[in-house]
Design an enzyme around this catalytic site. Structure first.
Site, PDB file in Angstrom:
ATOM      1  N   HIS A 296      57.672  51.450  68.482  1.00 31.73           N
ATOM      2  CA  HIS A 296      57.993  49.805  68.197  1.00 31.73           C
ATOM      3  C   HIS A 296      59.589  49.961  67.797  1.00 31.73           C
ATOM      4  O   HIS A 296      60.104  50.808  67.621  1.00 31.73           O
ATOM      5  CB  HIS A 296      57.588  49.855  66.724  1.00 31.73           C
ATOM      6  CG  HIS A 296      57.814  48.725  66.017  1.00 31.73           C
ATOM      7  ND1 HIS A 296      58.554  48.372  65.100  1.00 31.73           N
ATOM      8  CD2 HIS A 296      57.502  47.465  66.065  1.00 31.73           C
ATOM      9  CE1 HIS A 296      58.469  47.215  64.606  1.00 31.73           C
ATOM     10  NE2 HIS A 296      57.986  46.592  65.440  1.00 31.73           N
ATOM     11  N   HIS A 340      67.304  42.797  71.686  1.00 29.96           N
ATOM     12  CA  HIS A 340      67.822  43.180  70.243  1.00 29.96           C
ATOM     13  C   HIS A 340      66.743  42.647  69.310  1.00 29.96           C
ATOM     14  O   HIS A 340      65.755  42.285  69.591  1.00 29.96           O
ATOM     15  CB  HIS A 340      69.138  42.419  70.071  1.00 29.96           C
ATOM     16  CG  HIS A 340      69.135  40.990  69.450  1.00 29.96           C
ATOM     17  ND1 HIS A 340      69.337  40.706  68.461  1.00 29.96           N
ATOM     18  CD2 HIS A 340      68.908  40.091  70.443  1.00 29.96           C
ATOM     19  CE1 HIS A 340      69.166  39.009  68.344  1.00 29.96           C
ATOM     20  NE2 HIS A 340      69.038  38.837  69.588  1.00 29.96           N
ATOM     21  N   LYS A 424      52.755  44.250  79.354  1.00 28.02           N
ATOM     22  CA  LYS A 424      51.890  43.576  78.438  1.00 28.02           C
ATOM     23  C   LYS A 424      52.616  42.431  77.787  1.00 28.02           C
ATOM     24  O   LYS A 424      53.694  42.414  77.473  1.00 28.02           O
ATOM     25  CB  LYS A 424      51.878  44.798  77.103  1.00 28.02           C
ATOM     26  CG  LYS A 424      50.724  44.204  76.134  1.00 28.02           C
ATOM     27  CD  LYS A 424      50.637  45.142  74.872  1.00 28.02           C
ATOM     28  CE  LYS A 424      51.583  44.667  73.885  1.00 28.02           C
ATOM     29  NZ  LYS A 424      51.673  43.277  73.101  1.00 28.02           N
TER      30      LYS A 424
END
Length: 1000
Positions: A296, A340, A424
């Site tokens: 993540h 970012h 994805k």
């Protein structure tokens, strides 16, 4: 190498400073780079093992910040190292020196990567002994006197009588220079001190009381104790030649105590199965049948407010085995998309640089597919640029036309997708038609989870400069994160990130308001500060809690009129849409991002359902079995809450337990959760894909049941904790090496299905960290060993609590039976010596032939009516329905009082009975300080106790009698109101050794 060891003067660039001139040199063992002068003294070093890459020229962010510096690129290079990809940016005085260092470092890194595990262990051991000698040599004369040896004994946690130490010292002191030991003599002294009684007795038991093992005796030991197959005389002779120290013993083909010790401490007798270092599982099943290592905010090096974004983080996680990485794309200057963390002060990096880094490192360690999770916040123009870069840089890696699935309704396998990159992201709806160049798609990205009032907006109209804001936030955030770390390192409850965010926002508002009031002479500022009014958000959350639980899972469902307005408001906020271009949409093939409310049971494949942890939590708690069924056909991604601004990680277990494949974690944050993640994926060659148990791929079961798989045999793990070796003082010890010698004990924790989660611990050994002996046996029963993890922890007992020394976490399936060493991670020599036995236990439903009708119903799905509930129903909120389903296996987290007790509780002393605690992290339910704590007994039955627990004899069959008084599961819902009162007033009286009086 000689040039590097003699040292080179270089300029060390740092952000915000002009640069520092330092002497950099390679240490004599060629294991680390050091520099001087430095305030860090001994800590001023970079270990070669920790270096990820060395880049030439002015490529790093620090060099870009010093753009005004007139540096020759051929004199510049950067070393990236450590878990957070820190950079050491250096400038030499001429290109030849830079070339020498770059070539030398790459040579050393290549040698380490090619080194086998035995050579590496020997190298690290030799280096550790040499380093220990040098640190003990206070005056630097290359000799140790008796006083320096005594100080070293204390540092190494050895509590030997001074008379015994002097005796060994004199035996080792054989040269003319009496009264001191040189390095060779110290090595002899260290071997004498390290002679292990446990290994010596083991050798004697197999050698017929001799001080060595013959080839036949060694073969017998390997077969009987180590459970090795195909043990041949040639194999035993090879062990003797490789590990025996004495040339005399080698000639006679016998293994003495020193050689036997070397063998037992080698990787050959490590607790981890060496076969699991390679890919050994079936890789031809559909993608949805695998757990997939997922990251993540992959680009971040630290927290989610201020930390640096670096393309090198992708290189690190991909080489660490991660196969699903996240890229947050935003509009950048000059038409170039950037990566970012939105609405924060994290630094920006070019999307092109990220794509090139991924392309370079995606398939270095393994060829199994990489999933590129794109969060798209860009305009149509910059989306087209993203699609263009992906096609140009990845080329054929994106071409999935040749992939054969066999069945159009099935996802392809990792084997079929080798060398491929899956994008994805969102896909344009089929209703638009192929000629539409763009269209609207729903937007439920994680950046949008935080309410608008809590986002950092780039507007400074209140008079505060960006520098003032960043400076204040950094100070506040650092102090709060430090505060969050002042806790038990093993406490599963991380610091409340909402509180962290709240304190940051409120503190910033007050600080800026005071500054502005002073500046403007008390004049009221009407403009909103950079970070919005968190109080407003707090009220909104409080109001929403009347209608909603901790999850946002209720979208798409119509509730009663009292809730309807709140629903519509949330739905309107949530169901935002964004424009998506055709070029980017067409790159998405098997990994189409969908929201829960978009799920339609139309038989289509290739959907990836994305959940934040809070929303996924609700689905797990309410509809675990249906969630598991969904995960048998499609992929689910669970990611940390956007409120985790400290980049802390949530507990992944509940999501793994229902078959969620992509449980995304913050790889930049070390700690317990990442250790569990690493252990889980190390089981299959660390390739990033681990096959789910067969029971999760077909049929269903309730992971929260007291006996989730009654037809399957269970495993019994019998662990004998024998001894410890060279256990250091706790890393956070206030007095460091000068502190007291530690009083260690070992805790073993089983982590898996809730019924399997438990822990047990040994007694404390006083004043001995060098070679403590426990000789204690711990026994565990495991219902689903395929997903269970075993965690070994060493603690230093303290009168007011305990201090963490070290840990090692492994998958249960990777354990090897026999006498094994468990090396603690990150500690060179520290280990625990154990003996492992694994047995199969057959429960009341096994063998299967005993009850074939139950077995058939179980596997065909006796509760088919539950399974056929529509997929949309899986993600809708229905708490009333949930109460009946979960009442039989409801487990609460520890209360606040219990957590405090846990921090200050003493470890088990000699003679005191141990109790086994349930791993209450397995089901994350809200704390309640006033409610009783739940514990599990040895059979995994949840015991609900009152305020205090009293020790009782292990033979007393209390649980059997307690269970006899409980209602049957089918009657439980009907009797819920009355039954609760009766349950809490249960009283048990012991009237004799085996007599129990039960009063309700």
């Amino acid at each position: 190498m000689s040039v590097m060891q003699s040292g080179t003067q270089m300029v060390k660039l740092k952000s915000g400073t002009k640069g520092l001139v330092r002497l950099f040199y390679l240490d004599e063992h060629r294991t680390c780079i050091r520099w001087r002068p430095s305030r860090k003294s001994e800590k001023a070093k970079i270990v070669i093992d920790s270096i990820y890459k060395v880049t030439e020229g002015r490529q790093s962010e620090i060099f870009h910040r010093h753009a005004e510096g007139n540096f020759d690129p051929s004199c510049c290079f950067t070393i990236y190292h450590g878990n957070h990809m820190e950079s050491l940016d250096l400038i030499t005085s001429n290109p030849e020196e830079a070339r020498t260092w770059i070539t030398g470092l790459k040579y050393l890194m290549a040698g380490i990567s090619d080194e086998d595990s035995l050579a590496k262990r020997q190298r690290t051991h030799d280096h550790w002994v040499k380093q220990t000698f040098e640190e003990a040599d206070k005056n630097g004369d290359g000799l140790l006197n008796i006083e320096e040896i005594h100080q070293l004994m204390h540092k190494l946690n050895v509590n030997l009588p001074r008379r015994k130490v002097r005796q060994m010292f004199q035996e080792a002191d054989t040269d003319e220079n009496q009264g001191t030991l040189n390095f060779e003599e110290f090595s002899v002294f260290y071997k004498m001190m390290s002679l292990r009684r446990d290994l010596y007795l083991l050798l004697l038991s197999y050698s017929d009381k001799k001080d060595h093992l013959t080839v036949e005796e060694l073969a017998q030991f390997l077969k009987v104790e180590q459970k090795m197959n195909n043990v041949t005389p040639e194999c035993c002779l090879d062990i003797i030649q490789k590990f025996e120290v004495s040339e005399e013993n080698k000639k006679q083909n016998v293994l003495g105590i020193e050689g036997f010790t070397n063998f037992m401490r080698s990787p050959a007798c490590d607790i981890f199965n060496p076969l699991h270092c390679e890919v050994h599982q079936d890789m031809d099943q559909p993608l949805c049948n695998y757990f997939i290592a997922s990251s993540h905010n992959t680009y971040l090096t630290g927290d989610q407010l201020l930390s640096q974004s670096r393309a090198e983080m992708y290189a690190r996680v991909l080489q660490d085995g991660c196969r699903c990485i996240e890229v947050d794309c935003w509009d950048g200057p000059d038409g170039e998309p950037v990566v970012h963390h939105g609405y924060t002060l994290t630094s920006k990096i070019l999307f092109r640089d990220v794509a090139e880094t991924i392309n370079k490192y995606a398939f270095i360690k393994n060829e199994f597919p990489v999933i590129l999770s794109i969060e798209n916040h860009c305009s149509i123009q910059q989306q087209k640029k993203i699609a263009q870069y992906l096609k140009e840089i990845f080329g054929d890696k994106l071409d999935l036309s040749s992939v054969i699935t066999g069945d159009s309704r099935q996802l392809p396998s990792p084997q079929n997708l080798k060398g491929k990159i899956l994008v994805k992201g969102k896909k344009l709806p089929y209703s638009l038609g192929a000629d539409a160049e763009e269209g609207e798609v729903s937007d439920e990205d994680s950046a949008d989870e935080i309410e608008d009032d809590c986002k950092l907006k780039p507007c400074y109209n209140n008079g505060a400069t960006e520098h003032q804001v960043e400076s204040f936030i950094r100070t506040k955030l650092e102090s709060l994160i430090k505060e969050s770390q002042i806790r038990d390192k093993e406490d599963p409850d991380s610091f409340t990130v909402r509180a962290l965010l709240k304190a940051t926002h409120e503190g910033l508002n007050v600080n800026l308001k005071q500054n502005l009031d002073t500046k403007e002479g008390g004049k009221k500022s009407h403009s909103r500060s950079l970070m919005g009014n968190f109080g407003k958000h707090k009220k909104a959350v409080k109001a929403a809690s009347k209608y909603h639980s901790a999850s946002d899972e209720e979208e798409g469902q119509q509730n009663s009129s009292g809730k309807e307005m709140g629903q519509l408001h949330r739905l309107a906020r949530r169901r935002k849409t964004v424009k998506l271009c055709r070029a980017l949409s067409d790159l998405v093939v098997y990994t189409n991002s969908v929201a829960a409310q978009d799920i339609v049971d139309d038989g289509s494949t290739g959907n990836v359902l994305s959940f934040s942890e809070t929303r996924a939590h609700q689905a797990v708690q309410q509809k675990a079995e249906q969630f598991m069924l969904y995960n048998q056909k499609q992929l689910t991604r669970v990611y940390p809450s956007a409120y985790r601004i400290d980049s802390s990680n949530f507990n992944p277990l509940p999501y793994w337990n229902v078959g969620c494949q992509l449980v995304a974690l913050n790889y930049q944050t070390e700690g317990r959760v990442m250790q569990l993640n690493e252990a889980k994926f190390r089981v299959n060659g660390n390739c990033g894909y681990v096959l789910k148990p067969q029971q999760m791929c077909k049929g269903t079961f309730n992971p929260y049941s007291a006996d989730p798989l009654p037809a399957s045999p269970k495993k019994q793990l019998i662990l004998k904790i024998i001894s410890g070796q060279q256990l250091p003082k706790p890393p956070d010890s206030m007095l460091g090496d000068r502190g007291e010698i530690i009083d260690p004990f070992v805790e073993v924790e089983i982590i898996g299905l809730p019924v399997d989660c438990c822990k047990d611990q040994t007694r404390v050994v006083d004043d001995n960290g060098f070679n403590p002996v426990w000789e204690e046996t711990l026994t565990f029963t495991i219902h689903m060993p395929e997903i269970a993890l075993v965690r070994f922890l060493v603690w230093d007992h303290d009168p007011i609590g305990r201090d963490f020394v070290g840990q090692r976490t492994l998958a249960f399936s990777s354990l090897v039976p026999g006498y094994r060493h468990v090396y603690l991670e990150g500690l060179t020599e520290a280990s625990i010596f154990v003996h492992i036995t694994i047995n199969e236990i057959y429960g009341k439903w096994s063998p299967l032939i005993l009850n074939p009708s139950y077995t058939i119903l179980h596997f065909l799905g006796a509760t088919k009516n539950k399974q056929l509930i529509g997929l949309r129903g899986l993600f809708n909120k229905n708490p009333k329905h949930n109460s009946a389903e979960t009442s039989g296996h409801y487990v609460r987290k520890r209360s606040i009082g219990d957590r405090i007790l846990r921090r200050t509780a003493s470890a088990p002393a000699k003679g005191r009975k141990k109790s086994k605690m349930g791993f209450l992290e397995a089901t994350e339910i809200k704390d309640s300080a006033s409610e009783p704590v739940d514990l599990k007994d040895r059979e995994g039955v949840v015991r609900r106790t009152s305020r205090s627990l009293q020790a009782r004899p292990a033979s007393m069959p209390v649980d059997k009698y307690l269970l006899a008084g409980l209602p049957c599961p089918e009657d439980e819902t009907a009797q819920d109101a009355q039954g609760k009162e009766n349950f809490y007033s249960t009283e048990v009286r012991v009237t004799g050794q085996n007599d129990v009086c039960l009063r309700l």
